[in-house]
Design a protein around this motif. Sequence first.
Motif, PDB file in Angstrom:
ATOM      1  N   GLU A  25      -6.738 -14.492  -4.239  1.00  0.00           N
ATOM      2  CA  GLU A  25      -6.352 -14.932  -2.887  1.00  0.00           C
ATOM      3  C   GLU A  25      -5.919 -13.742  -2.025  1.00  0.00           C
ATOM      4  OE1 GLU A  25      -2.949 -16.149  -5.752  1.00  0.00           O
ATOM      5  OE2 GLU A  25      -5.145 -16.050  -5.749  1.00  0.00           O
ATOM      6  N   ASP A  26      -5.227 -12.781  -2.621  1.00  0.00           N
ATOM      7  CA  ASP A  26      -4.851 -11.569  -1.881  1.00  0.00           C
ATOM      8  C   ASP A  26      -6.081 -10.705  -1.601  1.00  0.00           C
ATOM      9  OD1 ASP A  26      -2.112 -12.153  -1.819  1.00  0.00           O
ATOM     10  OD2 ASP A  26      -1.788 -11.275  -3.800  1.00  0.00           O
ATOM     11  N   HIS A  27      -6.993 -10.663  -2.558  1.00  0.00           N
ATOM     12  CA  HIS A  27      -8.228  -9.898  -2.392  1.00  0.00           C
ATOM     13  C   HIS A  27      -9.026 -10.407  -1.190  1.00  0.00           C
ATOM     14  CE1 HIS A  27     -12.516  -8.949  -3.325  1.00  0.00           C
ATOM     15  NE2 HIS A  27     -11.998  -7.791  -3.677  1.00  0.00           N
ATOM     16  N   ALA A  28      -9.082 -11.724  -1.036  1.00  0.00           N
ATOM     17  CA  ALA A  28      -9.819 -12.320   0.097  1.00  0.00           C
ATOM     18  C   ALA A  28      -9.212 -11.888   1.430  1.00  0.00           C
ATOM     19  CB  ALA A  28      -9.822 -13.839  -0.026  1.00  0.00           C
ATOM     20  N   LYS A  29      -7.888 -11.832   1.494  1.00  0.00           N
ATOM     21  CA  LYS A  29      -7.221 -11.405   2.730  1.00  0.00           C
ATOM     22  C   LYS A  29      -7.530  -9.941   3.030  1.00  0.00           C
ATOM     23  CE  LYS A  29      -3.290 -14.452   1.729  1.00  0.00           C
ATOM     24  NZ  LYS A  29      -1.867 -14.453   1.297  1.00  0.00           N
ATOM     25  N   LEU A  30      -7.480  -9.108   1.988  1.00  0.00           N
ATOM     26  CA  LEU A  30      -7.727  -7.675   2.176  1.00  0.00           C
ATOM     27  C   LEU A  30      -9.184  -7.396   2.528  1.00  0.00           C
ATOM     28  CD1 LEU A  30      -5.560  -6.413  -0.807  1.00  0.00           C
ATOM     29  CD2 LEU A  30      -5.026  -6.159   1.623  1.00  0.00           C
ATOM     30  N   MET A  31     -10.091  -8.181   1.952  1.00  0.00           N
ATOM     31  CA  MET A  31     -11.502  -8.034   2.295  1.00  0.00           C
ATOM     32  C   MET A  31     -11.726  -8.401   3.764  1.00  0.00           C
ATOM     33  SD  MET A  31     -14.433  -7.056   1.031  1.00  0.00           S
ATOM     34  CE  MET A  31     -14.379  -7.222  -0.765  1.00  0.00           C
ATOM     35  N   ASP A  32     -11.032  -9.429   4.206  1.00  0.00           N
ATOM     36  CA  ASP A  32     -11.122  -9.832   5.613  1.00  0.00           C
ATOM     37  C   ASP A  32     -10.606  -8.716   6.523  1.00  0.00           C
ATOM     38  OD1 ASP A  32     -11.493 -11.958   7.739  1.00  0.00           O
ATOM     39  OD2 ASP A  32      -9.343 -11.578   7.967  1.00  0.00           O
ATOM     40  N   ASP A  33      -9.509  -8.092   6.133  1.00  0.00           N
ATOM     41  CA  ASP A  33      -8.984  -6.962   6.911  1.00  0.00           C
ATOM     42  C   ASP A  33     -10.004  -5.826   6.962  1.00  0.00           C
ATOM     43  OD1 ASP A  33      -6.515  -8.095   7.527  1.00  0.00           O
ATOM     44  OD2 ASP A  33      -5.534  -7.301   5.749  1.00  0.00           O
ATOM     45  N   ALA A  34     -10.587  -5.506   5.802  1.00  0.00           N
ATOM     46  CA  ALA A  34     -11.535  -4.394   5.730  1.00  0.00           C
ATOM     47  C   ALA A  34     -12.768  -4.648   6.585  1.00  0.00           C
ATOM     48  CB  ALA A  34     -11.936  -4.157   4.274  1.00  0.00           C
ATOM     49  N   GLU A  35     -13.188  -5.889   6.677  1.00  0.00           N
ATOM     50  CA  GLU A  35     -14.397  -6.219   7.442  1.00  0.00           C
ATOM     51  C   GLU A  35     -14.207  -6.073   8.948  1.00  0.00           C
ATOM     52  OE1 GLU A  35     -15.302 -10.067   5.874  1.00  0.00           O
ATOM     53  OE2 GLU A  35     -16.447  -9.249   4.171  1.00  0.00           O
ATOM     54  N   ARG A  36     -12.999  -5.821   9.394  1.00  0.00           N
ATOM     55  CA  ARG A  36     -12.742  -5.634  10.821  1.00  0.00           C
ATOM     56  C   ARG A  36     -13.121  -4.242  11.309  1.00  0.00           C
ATOM     57  NH1 ARG A  36      -6.857  -8.420  11.918  1.00  0.00           N
ATOM     58  NH2 ARG A  36      -7.053 -10.150  10.445  1.00  0.00           N
ATOM     59  N   GLY A  37     -13.346  -3.319  10.377  1.00  0.00           N
ATOM     60  CA  GLY A  37     -13.808  -1.990  10.774  1.00  0.00           C
ATOM     61  C   GLY A  37     -12.691  -1.010  11.036  1.00  0.00           C
ATOM     62  N   ALA A  38     -13.010   0.061  11.772  1.00  0.00           N
ATOM     63  CA  ALA A  38     -12.100   1.190  11.953  1.00  0.00           C
ATOM     64  C   ALA A  38     -10.853   0.835  12.753  1.00  0.00           C
ATOM     65  CB  ALA A  38     -12.834   2.349  12.635  1.00  0.00           C
ATOM     66  N   ASN A  39     -10.891  -0.255  13.495  1.00  0.00           N
ATOM     67  CA  ASN A  39      -9.718  -0.631  14.285  1.00  0.00           C
ATOM     68  C   ASN A  39      -8.636  -1.311  13.457  1.00  0.00           C
ATOM     69  OD1 ASN A  39     -10.776   0.330  16.706  1.00  0.00           O
ATOM     70  ND2 ASN A  39     -11.930  -1.555  17.054  1.00  0.00           N
ATOM     71  N   ALA A  40      -8.948  -1.630  12.218  1.00  0.00           N
ATOM     72  CA  ALA A  40      -7.978  -2.274  11.343  1.00  0.00           C
ATOM     73  C   ALA A  40      -7.825  -1.447  10.070  1.00  0.00           C
ATOM     74  CB  ALA A  40      -8.430  -3.696  11.004  1.00  0.00           C
ATOM     75  N   THR A  41      -6.682  -0.811   9.910  1.00  0.00           N
ATOM     76  CA  THR A  41      -6.452   0.039   8.744  1.00  0.00           C
ATOM     77  C   THR A  41      -5.462  -0.623   7.788  1.00  0.00           C
ATOM     78  OG1 THR A  41      -4.674   1.228   9.864  1.00  0.00           O
ATOM     79  CG2 THR A  41      -6.898   2.152  10.044  1.00  0.00           C
ATOM     80  N   LEU A  42      -5.516  -0.178   6.547  1.00  0.00           N
ATOM     81  CA  LEU A  42      -4.547  -0.609   5.546  1.00  0.00           C
ATOM     82  C   LEU A  42      -3.606   0.549   5.246  1.00  0.00           C
ATOM     83  CD1 LEU A  42      -6.781  -2.471   2.901  1.00  0.00           C
ATOM     84  CD2 LEU A  42      -5.478  -3.475   4.799  1.00  0.00           C
ATOM     85  N   THR A  43      -2.374   0.224   4.887  1.00  0.00           N
ATOM     86  CA  THR A  43      -1.405   1.220   4.445  1.00  0.00           C
ATOM     87  C   THR A  43      -1.017   0.902   3.014  1.00  0.00           C
ATOM     88  OG1 THR A  43      -0.515   1.663   6.650  1.00  0.00           O
ATOM     89  CG2 THR A  43       0.901   2.201   4.777  1.00  0.00           C
ATOM     90  N   ILE A  44      -1.181   1.880   2.138  1.00  0.00           N
ATOM     91  CA  ILE A  44      -0.805   1.735   0.739  1.00  0.00           C
ATOM     92  C   ILE A  44       0.484   2.518   0.529  1.00  0.00           C
ATOM     93  CG2 ILE A  44      -1.576   1.942  -1.654  1.00  0.00           C
ATOM     94  CD1 ILE A  44      -3.557   0.403   0.136  1.00  0.00           C
ATOM     95  N   ASP A  45       1.543   1.822   0.186  1.00  0.00           N
ATOM     96  CA  ASP A  45       2.837   2.450  -0.081  1.00  0.00           C
ATOM     97  C   ASP A  45       3.079   2.375  -1.583  1.00  0.00           C
ATOM     98  OD1 ASP A  45       5.539   3.099  -0.436  1.00  0.00           O
ATOM     99  OD2 ASP A  45       6.129   2.236   1.489  1.00  0.00           O
ATOM    100  N   LEU A  46       2.872   3.505  -2.270  1.00  0.00           N
ATOM    101  CA  LEU A  46       2.999   3.495  -3.720  1.00  0.00           C
ATOM    102  C   LEU A  46       4.444   3.343  -4.166  1.00  0.00           C
ATOM    103  CD1 LEU A  46       1.762   3.674  -6.499  1.00  0.00           C
ATOM    104  CD2 LEU A  46       1.664   6.168  -6.265  1.00  0.00           C
ATOM    105  N   HIS A  47       5.368   3.967  -3.459  1.00  0.00           N
ATOM    106  CA  HIS A  47       6.786   3.821  -3.811  1.00  0.00           C
ATOM    107  C   HIS A  47       7.199   2.345  -3.818  1.00  0.00           C
ATOM    108  CE1 HIS A  47       8.279   7.952  -4.043  1.00  0.00           C
ATOM    109  NE2 HIS A  47       7.493   8.257  -3.018  1.00  0.00           N
ATOM    110  N   ALA A  48       6.838   1.635  -2.746  1.00  0.00           N
ATOM    111  CA  ALA A  48       7.225   0.230  -2.613  1.00  0.00           C
ATOM    112  C   ALA A  48       6.266  -0.711  -3.320  1.00  0.00           C
ATOM    113  CB  ALA A  48       7.305  -0.151  -1.131  1.00  0.00           C
ATOM    114  N   GLN A  49       5.118  -0.171  -3.764  1.00  0.00           N
ATOM    115  CA  GLN A  49       4.052  -0.973  -4.392  1.00  0.00           C
ATOM    116  C   GLN A  49       3.596  -2.101  -3.457  1.00  0.00           C
ATOM    117  OE1 GLN A  49       6.036  -0.228  -8.777  1.00  0.00           O
ATOM    118  NE2 GLN A  49       4.882  -2.121  -8.499  1.00  0.00           N
TER     119      GLN A  49
END
Length: 201
Positions: free
Chosen positions: A124-148
């Motif tokens: 279910e989380d993967h589906a949300k992230l895939m949807d975000d990724a499909e928006r292109g360069a105007n939608a970025t993800l932030t990966i915070d390893l400290h906070a996981q």
Amino acid sequence: MDKFTTLTGVAAPLAIDNIDTDMIIPKQYLKTIKRTGLGAGLFAEMRYREDGSEHPDFVLNKPAYRKASIIVGGHNFGCGSSREHAPWALLDFGIRCVIATDFADIFYNNCFKNGILPIKVAREDHAKLMDDAERGANATLTIDLHAQEIRGPDGGMVRFEIDAFRKQCLIEGLDHIDLTLVEASAIEAHEKKAAAAHPWR
């Protein structure tokens, strides 16, 4: 190995299950033991036509994703043969994080050894992230390893689990060689002591 703490970047959607290591870096690129230059061969059989020109429909050839630093892949990412060239190629292209519902064990382990963060998420989380990724360069993800945490462009957040030791190695930028060198003084002292105790060796 470069440290991994926080990464903000474009995520390329690669919604294909069972992407194997031969798809990631085809066998003809395995003649080298250098870690650089392999980015050109990343997903080569999908990225290029037979005449060597780019296939315009492949995600990493699209303008929005040419500088992607994250891939949102499908299930069982990195299956197939155990070639370390696969994470080398991803890293050389600029990919520092791969998100999927599951990974093949050897590829998963090789990612950590080469400074890439592989993140397993629920479907279910993967589906949300895939949807975000499909928006292109105007939608970025932030990966915070400290906070996981993975934070989306609209403020959504997905938490992920990671082994504490592997997490610390990525944060500090330590591969297996670096981990050994941390104990260099203790190793040298042991060798001197052993040489004194057994001079005939």
